[in-house]
Design a protein around this motif. Structure first.
Motif, PDB file in Angstrom:
ATOM      1  N   ALA A   1      35.550  53.153 -27.892  1.00 38.00           N
ATOM      2  CA  ALA A   1      36.629  52.160 -27.789  1.00 38.00           C
ATOM      3  C   ALA A   1      37.105  52.029 -26.342  1.00 38.00           C
ATOM      4  CB  ALA A   1      37.784  52.542 -28.700  1.00 38.00           C
ATOM      5  N   ASN A   2      37.255  53.147 -25.646  1.00 33.09           N
ATOM      6  CA  ASN A   2      37.677  53.098 -24.238  1.00 33.09           C
ATOM      7  C   ASN A   2      36.671  52.359 -23.376  1.00 33.09           C
ATOM      8  OD1 ASN A   2      40.126  54.401 -24.527  1.00 33.09           O
ATOM      9  ND2 ASN A   2      39.235  56.433 -24.220  1.00 33.09           N
ATOM     10  N   LEU A   3      35.382  52.584 -23.606  1.00 33.35           N
ATOM     11  CA  LEU A   3      34.353  51.878 -22.839  1.00 33.35           C
ATOM     12  C   LEU A   3      34.440  50.371 -23.085  1.00 33.35           C
ATOM     13  CD1 LEU A   3      31.836  52.033 -20.990  1.00 33.35           C
ATOM     14  CD2 LEU A   3      30.482  52.143 -23.068  1.00 33.35           C
ATOM     15  N   LEU A   4      34.627  49.973 -24.345  1.00 33.37           N
ATOM     16  CA  LEU A   4      34.744  48.549 -24.669  1.00 33.37           C
ATOM     17  C   LEU A   4      35.975  47.934 -24.007  1.00 33.37           C
ATOM     18  CD1 LEU A   4      33.815  48.755 -28.447  1.00 33.37           C
ATOM     19  CD2 LEU A   4      32.402  47.818 -26.608  1.00 33.37           C
ATOM     20  N   ILE A   5      37.079  48.658 -24.036  1.00 32.63           N
ATOM     21  CA  ILE A   5      38.307  48.164 -23.405  1.00 32.63           C
ATOM     22  C   ILE A   5      38.117  48.022 -21.904  1.00 32.63           C
ATOM     23  CG2 ILE A   5      40.695  48.796 -22.867  1.00 32.63           C
ATOM     24  CD1 ILE A   5      40.756  50.046 -25.745  1.00 32.63           C
ATOM     25  N   ASN A   6      37.449  48.987 -21.290  1.00 29.85           N
ATOM     26  CA  ASN A   6      37.186  48.924 -19.843  1.00 29.85           C
ATOM     27  C   ASN A   6      36.281  47.752 -19.462  1.00 29.85           C
ATOM     28  OD1 ASN A   6      38.795  51.137 -19.336  1.00 29.85           O
ATOM     29  ND2 ASN A   6      37.093  52.587 -19.399  1.00 29.85           N
ATOM     30  N   GLU A   7      35.477  47.287 -20.426  1.00 26.33           N
ATOM     31  CA  GLU A   7      34.617  46.112 -20.209  1.00 26.33           C
ATOM     32  C   GLU A   7      35.340  44.819 -20.586  1.00 26.33           C
ATOM     33  OE1 GLU A   7      31.535  45.784 -18.940  1.00 26.33           O
ATOM     34  OE2 GLU A   7      31.244  47.920 -18.573  1.00 26.33           O
ATOM     35  N   ASN A   8      36.644  44.921 -20.866  1.00 27.84           N
ATOM     36  CA  ASN A   8      37.470  43.767 -21.272  1.00 27.84           C
ATOM     37  C   ASN A   8      36.977  43.102 -22.551  1.00 27.84           C
ATOM     38  OD1 ASN A   8      39.330  43.985 -19.116  1.00 27.84           O
ATOM     39  ND2 ASN A   8      37.833  43.032 -17.766  1.00 27.84           N
ATOM     40  N   ILE A   9      36.491  43.914 -23.479  1.00 28.73           N
ATOM     41  CA  ILE A   9      36.033  43.415 -24.772  1.00 28.73           C
ATOM     42  C   ILE A   9      37.122  43.688 -25.800  1.00 28.73           C
ATOM     43  CG2 ILE A   9      34.298  43.665 -26.577  1.00 28.73           C
ATOM     44  CD1 ILE A   9      32.365  44.581 -24.365  1.00 28.73           C
ATOM     45  N   LYS A  10      37.496  42.668 -26.536  1.00 31.11           N
ATOM     46  CA  LYS A  10      38.521  42.820 -27.567  1.00 31.11           C
ATOM     47  C   LYS A  10      37.902  43.424 -28.825  1.00 31.11           C
ATOM     48  CE  LYS A  10      41.060  38.914 -25.804  1.00 31.11           C
ATOM     49  NZ  LYS A  10      41.281  37.484 -25.938  1.00 31.11           N
ATOM     50  N   ILE A  11      38.584  44.405 -29.394  1.00 35.95           N
ATOM     51  CA  ILE A  11      38.120  45.084 -30.601  1.00 35.95           C
ATOM     52  C   ILE A  11      38.965  44.604 -31.780  1.00 35.95           C
ATOM     53  CG2 ILE A  11      37.781  47.311 -31.728  1.00 35.95           C
ATOM     54  CD1 ILE A  11      37.770  48.559 -28.889  1.00 35.95           C
ATOM     55  N   TYR A  12      38.291  44.120 -32.826  1.00 32.38           N
ATOM     56  CA  TYR A  12      38.996  43.647 -34.011  1.00 32.38           C
ATOM     57  C   TYR A  12      38.892  44.622 -35.174  1.00 32.38           C
ATOM     58  CZ  TYR A  12      39.604  39.307 -31.544  1.00 32.38           C
ATOM     59  OH  TYR A  12      39.973  38.377 -30.612  1.00 32.38           O
ATOM     60  N   GLY A  13      37.980  45.566 -35.097  1.00 31.19           N
ATOM     61  CA  GLY A  13      37.867  46.549 -36.174  1.00 31.19           C
ATOM     62  C   GLY A  13      36.850  47.620 -35.841  1.00 31.19           C
ATOM     63  N   ILE A  14      37.094  48.812 -36.372  1.00 30.28           N
ATOM     64  CA  ILE A  14      36.162  49.934 -36.248  1.00 30.28           C
ATOM     65  C   ILE A  14      36.084  50.551 -37.635  1.00 30.28           C
ATOM     66  CG2 ILE A  14      35.692  52.160 -35.178  1.00 30.28           C
ATOM     67  CD1 ILE A  14      37.507  51.258 -32.834  1.00 30.28           C
ATOM     68  N   TYR A  15      34.879  50.624 -38.211  1.00 29.55           N
ATOM     69  CA  TYR A  15      34.771  51.095 -39.585  1.00 29.55           C
ATOM     70  C   TYR A  15      33.374  51.603 -39.912  1.00 29.55           C
ATOM     71  CZ  TYR A  15      33.166  46.260 -39.837  1.00 29.55           C
ATOM     72  OH  TYR A  15      32.521  45.082 -39.594  1.00 29.55           O
ATOM     73  N   VAL A  16      33.301  52.304 -41.054  1.00 26.87           N
ATOM     74  CA  VAL A  16      32.036  52.741 -41.641  1.00 26.87           C
ATOM     75  C   VAL A  16      31.974  52.094 -43.022  1.00 26.87           C
ATOM     76  CG1 VAL A  16      30.692  54.690 -42.505  1.00 26.87           C
ATOM     77  CG2 VAL A  16      32.046  54.936 -40.417  1.00 26.87           C
ATOM     78  N   LEU A  17      30.933  51.335 -43.288  1.00 28.34           N
ATOM     79  CA  LEU A  17      30.778  50.691 -44.579  1.00 28.34           C
ATOM     80  C   LEU A  17      30.159  51.668 -45.582  1.00 28.34           C
ATOM     81  CD1 LEU A  17      29.343  47.228 -43.498  1.00 28.34           C
ATOM     82  CD2 LEU A  17      31.700  47.783 -44.112  1.00 28.34           C
ATOM     83  N   TYR A  18      30.589  51.589 -46.821  1.00 26.07           N
ATOM     84  CA  TYR A  18      29.974  52.417 -47.855  1.00 26.07           C
ATOM     85  C   TYR A  18      28.494  52.138 -47.990  1.00 26.07           C
ATOM     86  CZ  TYR A  18      33.886  54.864 -49.994  1.00 26.07           C
ATOM     87  OH  TYR A  18      34.915  55.712 -50.241  1.00 26.07           O
ATOM     88  N   GLU A  19      28.091  50.877 -47.881  1.00 28.43           N
ATOM     89  CA  GLU A  19      26.692  50.500 -48.090  1.00 28.43           C
ATOM     90  C   GLU A  19      25.768  51.083 -47.019  1.00 28.43           C
ATOM     91  OE1 GLU A  19      26.344  46.163 -46.023  1.00 28.43           O
ATOM     92  OE2 GLU A  19      27.580  46.298 -47.810  1.00 28.43           O
ATOM     93  N   ASP A  20      26.314  51.413 -45.844  1.00 30.40           N
ATOM     94  CA  ASP A  20      25.491  51.971 -44.775  1.00 30.40           C
ATOM     95  C   ASP A  20      25.455  53.492 -44.806  1.00 30.40           C
ATOM     96  OD1 ASP A  20      24.894  49.504 -43.783  1.00 30.40           O
ATOM     97  OD2 ASP A  20      26.495  49.496 -42.305  1.00 30.40           O
ATOM     98  N   PHE A  21      26.245  54.105 -45.667  1.00 30.58           N
ATOM     99  CA  PHE A  21      26.347  55.555 -45.638  1.00 30.58           C
ATOM    100  C   PHE A  21      25.771  56.172 -46.871  1.00 30.58           C
ATOM    101  CE2 PHE A  21      28.762  59.480 -46.326  1.00 30.58           C
ATOM    102  CZ  PHE A  21      28.300  60.168 -45.238  1.00 30.58           C
TER     103      PHE A  21
END
Length: 91
Positions: free
Chosen positions: A71-91
């Motif tokens: 998340a810090n790397l994305l913020i430093n690249e000025n990228i807006k984050i709308y969500g961070i998650y793990v989907l059940y279907e991928d796990f």
């Protein structure tokens, strides 16, 4: 119901590798995604070479404790984050 996604809640002290998805703004481009992935790989943050890009999001295999570093790397690249998650279907 086509857009329904089940999201898994993870305890922060979990030492397991998860496929974590970062949902980003619509300006996110593939060339930037590869730059970010390579930077994370150089820092030994990713746990595998698996890297999935879907629309305005990407999924990488990481430890829960490394989510903030990504998340810090994305913020430093000025990228807006709308969500961070793990989907059940991928796990």
């Amino acid at each position: 119901m086509e857009d329904l996604q089940l999201i898994r809640k993870i305890k922060k002290d979990n030492n397991q590798v998860f496929p974590v998805t970062f949902d980003l703004d619509e300006d996110f481009e593939k060339n930037l995604a590869f730059k970010i992935f390579n930077s994370l790989d150089e820092r030994n943050i990713v746990e595998s070479r698996k890297f999935v890009i879907r629309g305005n999001s990407f999924t990488i295999d990481i430890l829960v404790k490394n989510i903030n570093q990504v998340a810090n790397l994305l913020i430093n690249e000025n990228i807006k984050i709308y969500g961070i998650y793990v989907l059940y279907e991928d796990f």
